[in-house]
Design a protein around this motif. Structure first.
Motif, PDB file in Angstrom:
ATOM      1  N   HIS A  48       0.809  -1.212   0.000  1.00  0.00           N
ATOM      2  CA  HIS A  48       0.000   0.000   0.000  1.00  0.00           C
ATOM      3  C   HIS A  48       0.846   1.267   0.000  1.00  0.00           C
ATOM      4  O   HIS A  48       0.383   2.323   0.427  1.00  0.00           O
ATOM      5  CB  HIS A  48      -0.951  -0.034   1.199  1.00  0.00           C
ATOM      6  N   THR A  49       2.066   1.160  -0.506  1.00  0.00           N
ATOM      7  CA  THR A  49       2.954   2.317  -0.599  1.00  0.00           C
ATOM      8  C   THR A  49       2.809   3.023  -1.940  1.00  0.00           C
ATOM      9  O   THR A  49       2.407   2.417  -2.945  1.00  0.00           O
ATOM     10  CB  THR A  49       4.429   1.902  -0.430  1.00  0.00           C
ATOM     11  N   ALA A  50       3.176   4.298  -1.954  1.00  0.00           N
ATOM     12  CA  ALA A  50       3.201   5.032  -3.217  1.00  0.00           C
ATOM     13  C   ALA A  50       4.253   4.449  -4.148  1.00  0.00           C
ATOM     14  O   ALA A  50       4.077   4.469  -5.376  1.00  0.00           O
ATOM     15  CB  ALA A  50       3.488   6.510  -2.944  1.00  0.00           C
ATOM     16  N   ALA A  51       5.346   3.915  -3.582  1.00  0.00           N
ATOM     17  CA  ALA A  51       6.402   3.307  -4.399  1.00  0.00           C
ATOM     18  C   ALA A  51       5.873   2.098  -5.155  1.00  0.00           C
ATOM     19  O   ALA A  51       6.177   1.905  -6.352  1.00  0.00           O
ATOM     20  CB  ALA A  51       7.582   2.910  -3.519  1.00  0.00           C
ATOM     21  N   ARG A  52       5.092   1.266  -4.501  1.00  0.00           N
ATOM     22  CA  ARG A  52       4.524   0.097  -5.166  1.00  0.00           C
ATOM     23  C   ARG A  52       3.557   0.517  -6.258  1.00  0.00           C
ATOM     24  O   ARG A  52       3.580  -0.004  -7.380  1.00  0.00           O
ATOM     25  CB  ARG A  52       3.806  -0.793  -4.140  1.00  0.00           C
ATOM     26  N   LYS A  53       2.704   1.502  -5.971  1.00  0.00           N
ATOM     27  CA  LYS A  53       1.731   1.976  -6.949  1.00  0.00           C
ATOM     28  C   LYS A  53       2.437   2.574  -8.166  1.00  0.00           C
ATOM     29  O   LYS A  53       2.039   2.321  -9.316  1.00  0.00           O
ATOM     30  CB  LYS A  53       0.816   3.022  -6.313  1.00  0.00           C
ATOM     31  N   ALA A  54       3.499   3.351  -7.937  1.00  0.00           N
ATOM     32  CA  ALA A  54       4.237   3.942  -9.046  1.00  0.00           C
ATOM     33  C   ALA A  54       4.881   2.865  -9.912  1.00  0.00           C
ATOM     34  O   ALA A  54       4.886   2.961 -11.147  1.00  0.00           O
ATOM     35  CB  ALA A  54       5.299   4.905  -8.521  1.00  0.00           C
ATOM     36  N   ALA A  55       5.422   1.829  -9.277  1.00  0.00           N
ATOM     37  CA  ALA A  55       6.021   0.730 -10.034  1.00  0.00           C
ATOM     38  C   ALA A  55       4.967  -0.014 -10.838  1.00  0.00           C
ATOM     39  O   ALA A  55       5.184  -0.353 -12.014  1.00  0.00           O
ATOM     40  CB  ALA A  55       6.749  -0.215  -9.086  1.00  0.00           C
ATOM     41  N   SER A  56       3.817  -0.271 -10.229  1.00  0.00           N
ATOM     42  CA  SER A  56       2.727  -0.927 -10.958  1.00  0.00           C
ATOM     43  C   SER A  56       2.290  -0.087 -12.151  1.00  0.00           C
ATOM     44  O   SER A  56       2.071  -0.608 -13.253  1.00  0.00           O
ATOM     45  CB  SER A  56       1.534  -1.177 -10.029  1.00  0.00           C
ATOM     46  N   ASP A  57       2.167   1.223 -11.959  1.00  0.00           N
ATOM     47  CA  ASP A  57       1.762   2.115 -13.041  1.00  0.00           C
ATOM     48  C   ASP A  57       2.783   2.114 -14.176  1.00  0.00           C
ATOM     49  O   ASP A  57       2.434   2.377 -15.338  1.00  0.00           O
ATOM     50  CB  ASP A  57       1.561   3.539 -12.517  1.00  0.00           C
ATOM     51  N   ALA A  58       4.057   1.831 -13.831  1.00  0.00           N
ATOM     52  CA  ALA A  58       5.117   1.756 -14.838  1.00  0.00           C
ATOM     53  C   ALA A  58       5.149   0.403 -15.545  1.00  0.00           C
ATOM     54  O   ALA A  58       5.989   0.183 -16.422  1.00  0.00           O
ATOM     55  CB  ALA A  58       6.466   2.039 -14.193  1.00  0.00           C
TER      56      ALA A  58
END
Length: 311
Positions: free
Chosen positions: A84-94
């Protein structure tokens, strides 16, 4: 065998891919096994050992966050979840494929990853189909739960080990369907009798009171601990974050949320961060609360009751 299932069967690691394994010192052994397995498949695999975070959903170091977004595949056998981190979300979006394994052990992987994955996937899609097609959820149980919230505008996510497609994200071991409720719609009483993240197994049920989408009261010492862990990150951290329904018949109650929330026919409600799964709240905490035998209705249709999944 279980690590091979994770790397090959679930993540679909291919020769030439960049694989990043993120772990903590205490989980370095299992992280190293995952790196070796990925390397053996011809990938270029790197192990990043980071210090434990202060809470679930706390961000990883900036350099690791950047490395996550630059990889093809990320495996995260950490203690505190990076899901639930912004880092995980950014990686998923990439487009990065991500398997999150907070608190995982080799024994757990061996036991839960031998489940019938095809059936887990069928159950997961059935649960999420009910979530996506519905509007209002009501949760009751024999301990006195009576809890309602809306799903309007939100879409569920299947966690069934299908992580080989670009941008795929899920837990491993797998086994749930989940969704971020509409935050300010949640009202009522939820009586938790299984376990609470950050607290562990419960000796007696904990009654949670939710008003306007936020946890306002919790009974007993376990409830006080939950309130303290959430409130340390501000009032927004007490927001409802997730509804999940367990779909893995091999999962048992252990006090480890990674496994407990996967138990077939259980439900869990989380508070804290929800932005990474379709909600609006981004805080460095996300804590799940497991109900063992809830009745969950979506627009009046019962999808689980008494520990049985009905879809």
């Amino acid at each position: 065998m279980a690590v091979r299932t994770v790397v090959r069967g679930c993540m679909g690691v291919s020769p030439g891919e960049d694989v990043l394994v993120v772990c903590n010192p205490v989980t370095e052994e299992i992280g190293a096994l995952m790196r070796i397995e990925a390397q053996g498949d011809g990938a270029d695999a790197t192990l990043a050992v980071i210090s434990e975070r202060d809470s679930a959903a706390a961000e990883p170091p900036r350099a690791v966050a950047a490395a996550m977004a630059a990889a093809d595949v990320v495996l995260a056998p950490t203690i505190q979840s990076l899901s639930h981190t912004a880092a995980r979300k950014a990686a998923s979006d990439a487009g990065v494929r991500i398997g999150s394994l907070p608190g995982v052990t080799e024994e757990m992987l061996m036991r839960l990853m031998t489940s019938d994955l095809d059936e887990i996937r069928r159950r997961g899609w059935a649960v999420v189909g009910a979530m996506n097609g519905g509007s209002e959820v009501r949760i009751t149980c024999r301990h006195g739960s009576d809890f309602r919230f809306s799903l309007d505008g939100r879409l569920g996510i299947v966690d069934a080990g299908e992580l080989s497609n670009r941008g795929a994200f899920g837990n491993l071991p797998c086994g749930e369907g989940f969704i971020a409720p509409l935050e300010d719609s949640a009202e009522g009483t939820l009586v938790v009798d299984g376990s609470i993240a950050g607290v562990g197994l419960l000796e007696t049920p904990v009654s949670l009171t939710v008003r306007g989408g936020r946890l306002s009261d919790a009974t007993g010492s376990a409830g006080a601990t939950l309130m303290e862990l959430l409130s340390a990150h501000g009032a927004e951290a007490t927001s409802i974050a997730e509804l999940g329904i367990g779909t893995n018949e091999e999962a048992i109650l252990t006090g480890n949320i990674l496994e407990d929330e996967k138990i077939l026919g259980t439900a869990h409600i989380a508070f804290g961060a929800s932005a990474a799964i379709g909600g609006n709240v981004q805080v460095p905490v996300h804590l799940d609360c497991v109900l063992l035998e809830p009745t969950v209705e979506i627009d009046g249709e019962t999808i689980c009751t008494g520990g049985d999944l009905l879809v």
